[in-house]
Design a protein around this motif. Structure first.
Motif, PDB file in Angstrom:
ATOM      1  N   PRO A 261      16.246 -22.843  -3.504  1.00 41.52           N
ATOM      2  CA  PRO A 261      17.515 -22.350  -4.058  1.00 41.52           C
ATOM      3  C   PRO A 261      18.292 -21.480  -3.071  1.00 41.52           C
ATOM      4  O   PRO A 261      19.517 -21.623  -2.936  1.00 41.52           O
ATOM      5  N   LEU A 262      17.581 -20.579  -2.373  1.00 41.91           N
ATOM      6  CA  LEU A 262      18.267 -19.733  -1.397  1.00 41.91           C
ATOM      7  C   LEU A 262      18.786 -20.565  -0.232  1.00 41.91           C
ATOM      8  O   LEU A 262      19.908 -20.366   0.247  1.00 41.91           O
ATOM      9  N   PHE A 263      17.981 -21.503   0.228  1.00 40.11           N
ATOM     10  CA  PHE A 263      18.370 -22.401   1.317  1.00 40.11           C
ATOM     11  C   PHE A 263      19.682 -23.104   0.992  1.00 40.11           C
ATOM     12  O   PHE A 263      20.627 -23.107   1.799  1.00 40.11           O
ATOM     13  N   LEU A 264      19.781 -23.666  -0.191  1.00 43.37           N
ATOM     14  CA  LEU A 264      20.996 -24.380  -0.606  1.00 43.37           C
ATOM     15  C   LEU A 264      22.163 -23.427  -0.793  1.00 43.37           C
ATOM     16  O   LEU A 264      23.301 -23.738  -0.418  1.00 43.37           O
ATOM     17  N   ASN A 265      21.878 -22.250  -1.346  1.00 44.25           N
ATOM     18  CA  ASN A 265      22.942 -21.261  -1.560  1.00 44.25           C
ATOM     19  C   ASN A 265      23.502 -20.750  -0.239  1.00 44.25           C
ATOM     20  O   ASN A 265      24.714 -20.535  -0.105  1.00 44.25           O
ATOM     21  N   VAL A 266      22.626 -20.548   0.739  1.00 48.06           N
ATOM     22  CA  VAL A 266      23.078 -20.068   2.059  1.00 48.06           C
ATOM     23  C   VAL A 266      23.964 -21.113   2.727  1.00 48.06           C
ATOM     24  O   VAL A 266      24.995 -20.781   3.323  1.00 48.06           O
ATOM     25  N   ILE A 267      23.579 -22.376   2.650  1.00 46.93           N
ATOM     26  CA  ILE A 267      24.420 -23.433   3.231  1.00 46.93           C
ATOM     27  C   ILE A 267      25.793 -23.423   2.573  1.00 46.93           C
ATOM     28  O   ILE A 267      26.823 -23.509   3.254  1.00 46.93           O
ATOM     29  N   SER A 273      26.882 -25.568   9.135  1.00 49.19           N
ATOM     30  CA  SER A 273      27.205 -26.918   9.598  1.00 49.19           C
ATOM     31  C   SER A 273      26.063 -27.572  10.374  1.00 49.19           C
ATOM     32  O   SER A 273      26.020 -28.794  10.514  1.00 49.19           O
ATOM     33  N   LEU A 274      25.141 -26.761  10.889  1.00 47.12           N
ATOM     34  CA  LEU A 274      24.046 -27.276  11.715  1.00 47.12           C
ATOM     35  C   LEU A 274      22.750 -26.592  11.321  1.00 47.12           C
ATOM     36  O   LEU A 274      22.698 -25.369  11.201  1.00 47.12           O
ATOM     37  N   SER A 275      21.708 -27.383  11.127  1.00 45.90           N
ATOM     38  CA  SER A 275      20.403 -26.797  10.827  1.00 45.90           C
ATOM     39  C   SER A 275      19.299 -27.633  11.442  1.00 45.90           C
ATOM     40  O   SER A 275      19.340 -28.867  11.396  1.00 45.90           O
ATOM     41  N   CYS A 276      18.309 -26.945  12.011  1.00 42.33           N
ATOM     42  CA  CYS A 276      17.098 -27.606  12.485  1.00 42.33           C
ATOM     43  C   CYS A 276      16.072 -27.530  11.360  1.00 42.33           C
ATOM     44  O   CYS A 276      15.786 -26.448  10.841  1.00 42.33           O
ATOM     45  N   LEU A 277      15.534 -28.677  10.988  1.00 43.56           N
ATOM     46  CA  LEU A 277      14.628 -28.758   9.841  1.00 43.56           C
ATOM     47  C   LEU A 277      13.381 -29.554  10.201  1.00 43.56           C
ATOM     48  O   LEU A 277      13.290 -30.132  11.282  1.00 43.56           O
ATOM     49  N   ILE A 296      26.928 -28.575  -0.496  1.00 42.62           N
ATOM     50  CA  ILE A 296      26.446 -28.387   0.880  1.00 42.62           C
ATOM     51  C   ILE A 296      27.125 -29.395   1.813  1.00 42.62           C
ATOM     52  O   ILE A 296      26.544 -29.827   2.813  1.00 42.62           O
ATOM     53  N   SER A 297      28.352 -29.738   1.463  1.00 41.20           N
ATOM     54  CA  SER A 297      29.098 -30.720   2.260  1.00 41.20           C
ATOM     55  C   SER A 297      29.453 -30.213   3.651  1.00 41.20           C
ATOM     56  O   SER A 297      29.815 -30.998   4.525  1.00 41.20           O
ATOM     57  N   SER A 298      29.346 -28.880   3.875  1.00 39.82           N
ATOM     58  CA  SER A 298      29.630 -28.338   5.213  1.00 39.82           C
ATOM     59  C   SER A 298      28.568 -28.763   6.219  1.00 39.82           C
ATOM     60  O   SER A 298      28.809 -28.760   7.434  1.00 39.82           O
ATOM     61  N   LEU A 299      27.369 -29.120   5.731  1.00 41.65           N
ATOM     62  CA  LEU A 299      26.258 -29.485   6.609  1.00 41.65           C
ATOM     63  C   LEU A 299      26.510 -30.863   7.211  1.00 41.65           C
ATOM     64  O   LEU A 299      26.390 -31.885   6.532  1.00 41.65           O
ATOM     65  N   ARG A 300      26.868 -30.891   8.483  1.00 45.23           N
ATOM     66  CA  ARG A 300      27.232 -32.162   9.096  1.00 45.23           C
ATOM     67  C   ARG A 300      26.227 -32.634  10.158  1.00 45.23           C
ATOM     68  O   ARG A 300      26.270 -33.781  10.584  1.00 45.23           O
ATOM     69  N   THR A 301      25.292 -31.738  10.560  1.00 44.13           N
ATOM     70  CA  THR A 301      24.301 -32.137  11.556  1.00 44.13           C
ATOM     71  C   THR A 301      22.942 -31.548  11.196  1.00 44.13           C
ATOM     72  O   THR A 301      22.821 -30.343  10.976  1.00 44.13           O
ATOM     73  N   ALA A 319      22.001 -40.872   2.596  1.00 50.44           N
ATOM     74  CA  ALA A 319      22.620 -41.476   1.416  1.00 50.44           C
ATOM     75  C   ALA A 319      23.062 -40.404   0.429  1.00 50.44           C
ATOM     76  O   ALA A 319      24.042 -40.573  -0.303  1.00 50.44           O
ATOM     77  N   ARG A 320      22.344 -39.305   0.432  1.00 52.49           N
ATOM     78  CA  ARG A 320      22.675 -38.213  -0.494  1.00 52.49           C
ATOM     79  C   ARG A 320      23.659 -37.231   0.120  1.00 52.49           C
ATOM     80  O   ARG A 320      24.531 -36.703  -0.561  1.00 52.49           O
ATOM     81  N   LEU A 321      23.514 -36.978   1.412  1.00 58.55           N
ATOM     82  CA  LEU A 321      24.407 -36.040   2.110  1.00 58.55           C
ATOM     83  C   LEU A 321      25.386 -36.846   2.948  1.00 58.55           C
ATOM     84  O   LEU A 321      25.281 -36.903   4.173  1.00 58.55           O
ATOM     85  N   THR A 322      26.320 -37.475   2.303  1.00 55.65           N
ATOM     86  CA  THR A 322      27.288 -38.297   3.031  1.00 55.65           C
ATOM     87  C   THR A 322      28.083 -37.427   3.994  1.00 55.65           C
ATOM     88  O   THR A 322      28.474 -36.314   3.672  1.00 55.65           O
ATOM     89  N   GLY A 323      28.298 -37.931   5.184  1.00 56.95           N
ATOM     90  CA  GLY A 323      29.026 -37.162   6.188  1.00 56.95           C
ATOM     91  C   GLY A 323      28.118 -36.341   7.085  1.00 56.95           C
ATOM     92  O   GLY A 323      28.584 -35.709   8.029  1.00 56.95           O
ATOM     93  N   CYS A 324      26.808 -36.360   6.798  1.00 62.86           N
ATOM     94  CA  CYS A 324      25.857 -35.599   7.612  1.00 62.86           C
ATOM     95  C   CYS A 324      25.097 -36.550   8.535  1.00 62.86           C
ATOM     96  O   CYS A 324      24.543 -37.556   8.089  1.00 62.86           O
ATOM     97  N   LYS A 325      25.092 -36.243   9.826  1.00 62.64           N
ATOM     98  CA  LYS A 325      24.339 -37.037  10.791  1.00 62.64           C
ATOM     99  C   LYS A 325      22.966 -36.401  11.015  1.00 62.64           C
ATOM    100  O   LYS A 325      22.845 -35.176  11.096  1.00 62.64           O
TER     101      LYS A 325
END
Length: 545
Positions: A261-267, A273-277, A296-301, A319-325
């Motif tokens: 929940p915090l992870f998603l809220n922070v995004i 826009s960028l996260s290493c996971l 979380i549409s700001s997450l693009r990479t 497929a779920r995060l469209t626009g994210c590479k």
């Protein structure tokens, strides 16, 4: 044949880590927030970070007699203060040795004693372990500090002691960056306790610029914001998250640990826009219903690493995060860490990317011969980011770095005709649980100490639902003990009481009559893995009936 990078060579820095970061090649304003706390309103600007680092370095010198080559252990979860300690030790001409904050006294003492650390900085929640370790390793209380503003059990906060005096005018110059250590991370070996990896200043600075050469063209430092959720004690978080963000001037929002929940809220809140996971987090992004409750549409990479990411899981997330590479990287602690890195211009699903600049690769088959495109073999790599060696372990160093300077990774790869690499197997016996290395021999020695165990073997069993391997024990019981769920749980509890959380037997305990071994007594893990494959076939057949 020898494979080389498709990217042009970079100039290798001739300065130290702290010197490079504070040269400020990207002209970051001193007023720009660079480290932000996900749990509060605390933040450090680039100028504040630099001043704190130089104060910390001077404080180490003045209060602890910290000199060139001395080691500081950082025993803490992620915090915006973490880079202050890391870079402070390095700026003072010393070495930072980050440790897992969940370590037991035995595990921390091993790291502290092997690295000959002179100073420890911890947090209130693990100060008991730090105190016991310091006493065991002969470190005085005056050389033990805690993050935060208040003293804990007599341990003083670093802010009141190390930041209370002068500051250096600049980081201590490093005249021999290709030889002088900067960091000492610990990487588990197959024979038990972890090995200390000596990373020189050049190892870290070159890898930083190698990654920048591939990722930099796709980053806008005026707009992009990074999430720091990977542990900073891990080489992936250390280099690709902490150092890259500071070097490029990317605001880094720091989470102390992963919480969905915090992870998603922070995004959503910080417009990350960028996260290493790592793949287990990718599973949640692909499947967890909570994801749909946040924007979380700001997450693009997303850069995935530390463990293999399947093409199927990558497709599910996209497929779920469209626009994210999504791209993937590959490396080890011993390679500082990045060897290959995905190309954001044309990501290849299932591939761990292309070779970073200034590196060469050999692919060696089982007969010891160099092979070419689309042929399997062990990946050997050479470049400025290859470690100097293992701490006080010349034999282990010589075993993995040959006379030509090639590091033998123990991983089996295939490279295609366009230079895309895929890791397809692992020669080494290490189990990878969520990016952490778990040595089977260490777990086996602990299991064998249980009074009801006669013999055992440990392997990693892949769990598709979590996208990670799980340590599983195959146990031969003493005649006086019968196999039962209670007996299995007792063994799992026994192990859990002696190891850090990621080394637990999450794959369970299976009882067997005899552990398969060679004539020389070596455990034949491949036979046990064949058992697992047969079990999986039976389950699949049963599911179809």
């Amino acid at each position: 044949m020898v494979f080389t990078s498709n990217y042009p060579p970079i100039d290798i820095p001739t300065v130290g880590v702290a010197e490079l970061l504070f040269e400020n090649r990207h002209k970051i304003p001193d007023t720009k927030p660079i480290l932000l706390d996900a749990h509060s309103d605390r933040h450090f600007t680039f100028g504040q970070l630099k001043r704190k680092v130089l104060q910390f370095a001077a404080g180490l010198q003045d209060k602890c007699g910290f000199q060139k080559g001395d080691v500081l252990t950082v025993f803490a979860p992620n915090t915006i203060d973490y880079p202050v300690a890391l870079l402070g030790a390095v700026a003072a001409g010393g070495v930072a040795s980050p440790a897992n904050p969940a370590y037991s006294v035995k595990e921390l003492s091993h790291q502290v004693s092997l690295s000959e650390a002179k100073v420890i900085i911890c947090v209130p929640s693990n100060v008991d372990i730090a105190l016991e370790t310091a006493a065991k390793c002969g470190i005085p209380l005056s050389h033990l500090f805690v993050f935060g503003d208040d003293a804990t059990q007599g341990v003083q906060p670093y802010t009141k002691v190390l930041l209370s005096g002068r500051h250096l005018a600049a980081p201590v110059p490093i005249p021999n960056p290709s030889e002088q250590p900067s960091y000492m991370c610990f990487s588990s070996g197959t024979t038990g306790l972890s090995k200390g990896v000596i990373s020189t200043h050049t190892n870290i600075t070159s890898n930083l610029l190698q990654v920048e050469a591939m990722l930099g063209p796709h980053i806008n430092s005026n707009q992009d914001r990074v999430l720091g959720v990977l542990p900073f004690f891990h080489i992936f978080g250390l280099t690709v998250v902490v150092h890259l963000a500071i070097y490029m001037g990317l605001p880094l929002t720091v989470m102390s640990k992963f919480d969905l929940p915090l992870f998603l809220n922070v995004i959503q809140t910080h417009q990350i826009s960028l996260s290493c996971l790592v793949p287990p987090i990718m599973v949640l992004l692909a499947k967890h219903p909570l994801v749909d409750q946040y924007n979380i549409s700001s997450l693009r990479t997303i850069v995935s690493g530390a463990a293999p990411l399947s093409a199927e899981l990558s497709q599910d997330v996209q497929a779920r995060l469209t626009g994210c590479k999504i791209i993937q990287g590959y490396g080890l602690t011993e390679t500082s860490p990045v060897v290959t890195f995905g190309n954001l211009s044309c990501p290849v699903e299932g591939s761990c990317g292309m070779l970073v600049p200034n590196m060469s690769i050999k692919v060696i088959n089982e007969e010891g011969q160099e092979v070419g495109v689309n042929q399997r073999g062990e990946l050997w790599c050479k470049g400025p980011n290859i470690m100097a060696g293992y701490v006080k372990n010349p034999v282990a160093t010589a075993d993995c770095i040959d006379g030509e300077g090639y590091f033998h990774t123990g991983d089996v790869c295939v490279v295609d005709d366009k230079g895309n690499y895929a890791i397809v197997d692992r020669i080494k016996e290490l189990i990878k649980y969520k990016g952490f290395q778990v040595p089977p021999a260490e777990l086996e020695s602990i299991i064998l100490s249980h009074p009801s165990v006669a013999d055992c073997a440990v392997i990693g069993v892949y769990d598709c639902s979590q996208a990670t391997e799980l340590p599983r024990a195959y146990v031969v019981l003493q005649p006086s003990t019968l196999p039962s769920p209670d007996a299995a749980q007792d063994i799992m509890d026994h192990v859990a009481s002696k190891v850090v959380q990621y080394k637990k037997l999450r794959g369970g305990v299976h009882f067997i009559d005899v552990v398969p071994k060679s004539a020389s007594g070596k455990i034949l893990r491949r036979i046990i893995k064949d058992w697992v494959k047969e079990e999986e076939k039976v389950v699949k057949v049963g599911a179809k009936l």
